[in-house]
Scaffold this motif. Structure first.
Motif, PDB file in Angstrom:
ATOM      1  N   VAL A  35       0.845  -1.191   0.000  1.00 42.93           N
ATOM      2  CA  VAL A  35       0.000   0.000   0.000  1.00 42.93           C
ATOM      3  C   VAL A  35       0.880   1.241   0.000  1.00 42.93           C
ATOM      4  O   VAL A  35       2.076   1.190   0.323  1.00 42.93           O
ATOM      5  N   ASP A  36       0.274   2.354  -0.373  1.00 40.24           N
ATOM      6  CA  ASP A  36       0.953   3.647  -0.276  1.00 40.24           C
ATOM      7  C   ASP A  36       1.165   3.944   1.204  1.00 40.24           C
ATOM      8  O   ASP A  36       0.210   4.050   1.974  1.00 40.24           O
TER       9      ASP A  36
ATOM     10  N   ARG B 231       1.862   6.517   2.718  1.00 39.27           N
ATOM     11  CA  ARG B 231       1.330   7.791   3.191  1.00 39.27           C
ATOM     12  C   ARG B 231      -0.137   7.693   3.590  1.00 39.27           C
ATOM     13  O   ARG B 231      -0.683   8.627   4.180  1.00 39.27           O
ATOM     14  N   THR B 232      -0.783   6.559   3.293  1.00 41.38           N
ATOM     15  CA  THR B 232      -2.176   6.370   3.703  1.00 41.38           C
ATOM     16  C   THR B 232      -2.277   5.747   5.092  1.00 41.38           C
ATOM     17  O   THR B 232      -3.384   5.661   5.648  1.00 41.38           O
ATOM     18  N   LEU B 233      -1.162   5.328   5.670  1.00 39.32           N
ATOM     19  CA  LEU B 233      -1.176   4.686   6.984  1.00 39.32           C
ATOM     20  C   LEU B 233      -1.052   5.725   8.091  1.00 39.32           C
ATOM     21  O   LEU B 233      -0.473   6.798   7.883  1.00 39.32           O
TER      22      LEU B 233
ATOM     23  N   ALA C 141       6.690  12.500   2.782  1.00 36.35           N
ATOM     24  CA  ALA C 141       5.716  13.343   2.096  1.00 36.35           C
ATOM     25  C   ALA C 141       6.297  14.308   1.076  1.00 36.35           C
ATOM     26  O   ALA C 141       5.539  14.897   0.295  1.00 36.35           O
TER      27      ALA C 141
ATOM     28  N   THR D 101       8.297   8.240  -3.671  1.00 32.94           N
ATOM     29  CA  THR D 101       7.223   7.264  -3.503  1.00 32.94           C
ATOM     30  C   THR D 101       7.521   6.449  -2.252  1.00 32.94           C
ATOM     31  O   THR D 101       8.666   6.045  -2.018  1.00 32.94           O
TER      32      THR D 101
END
Length: 282
Positions: free
Chosen positions: A143-144, A146-148, A174, A179
């Motif tokens: 998963v990305d 930055r979504t956690l 960020a 990535t």
């Protein structure tokens, strides 16, 4: 006599440090400075000779008892005249009482030993275009990152770094032109990696993983965002599995440093450390 003054660097000065690092062949990231400066805004020193930048060093403090030294550079035309040593001394004075780490290039390692640093392991930069199988292992979801929740990432990162570094980690994830990917198994982190665009090959760091297969999957996912382009990973040779993985991916050594400390080697998860975050800030 020429006037020599040491001051704390400005945000604009960070671009100069990156240019000097690039001239040394260190391949800085395009947006690394944003995270570096946020980590410790007073931790970057510049010595100016008659107002012109002559030498620099970063002395970033983490927590209450750890620090990392980097960006130790003197302008080539001024080397051997003591300006770099004066900046070094000012930086080390700022870190008094802490265990200090650095990644020393081969040419400077003897000098670092004279200053009290001792080698812990070597970081070998492996570079190239990955071509081995990087399939995602069964049960793992990528998963990305930055979504956690940030707390989840920070707690995982803490297994591999000697001190809390939230103010560095947050912008590292960020900042633009990078990535961040995480590997999950039943909602728990089993891997985490960041790739940032650099002046030459894109660099992957950190690269943390619970197994070589997860590490390979993270490299594959990151590389897929820039198909056919080279990547570079600073691999700690204390982790033999990480070295074997880099070789299996078809990457070849291009650069080497020694991880050194003034105190005891910090207790971290070396088996899960497949690529260090940054040679400049640890």
């Amino acid at each position: 006599m020429p006037a020599f003054e040491i001051t704390v660097a400005s945000a604009d000065d960070m671009r100069l440090l990156a240019d000097w690092a690039d001239a040394e062949g260190w391949n800085p990231g395009h947006t690394d400075g944003q995270a570096f400066f946020a980590a410790d805004p007073r931790g970057f020193l510049i010595g100016r000779l008659d107002g012109e930048p002559a030498a620099c060093v970063s002395v970033v403090r983490y927590g209450s008892d750890f620090a990392f030294l980097g960006f130790y550079i003197t302008r080539p035309s001024l080397r051997g005249q003591g300006y770099g040593m004066r900046v070094w001394d000012a930086g080390m004075a700022r870190l008094a009482g802490r265990n200090v780490g650095l990644d020393g290039v081969v040419a400077q390692q003897d000098n670092y030993r004279k200053s009290g640093f001792r080698s812990a392991w070597n970081n070998i930069r492996y570079e190239g275009t990955p071509y081995a199988d990087t399939a995602v292992p069964s049960g793992i979801t990528l998963v990305d990152a930055r979504t956690l929740p940030f707390d989840q990432l920070a707690a995982y990162d803490r297994q591999f770094f000697p001190a809390p570094c939230d103010s560095f980690l947050a912008p590292w994830i960020a900042a633009p032109r990078r990535t961040a990917v995480a590997a999950l198994h039943d909602g728990e982190l089993h891997g985490f990696a960041v790739m940032r665009r650099c002046r030459a090959a894109s660099r992957i760091g950190p690269l943390y993983a619970g197994s070589p297969e997860v590490a390979a999957a993270l490299v594959g996912a990151l590389s897929a965002t820039a198909p056919g382009e080279p990547v570079a990973i600073d691999v700690p040779d204390i982790n033999a599995s990480a070295v074997r993985l880099a070789e299996r991916l078809g990457l070849t050594p291009s650069f080497e440093t020694a991880r050194m400390y003034t105190g005891a080697v910090p207790r971290i998860d070396h088996e899960g450390l497949f690529g260090v975050t940054s040679l400049e800030l640890g």
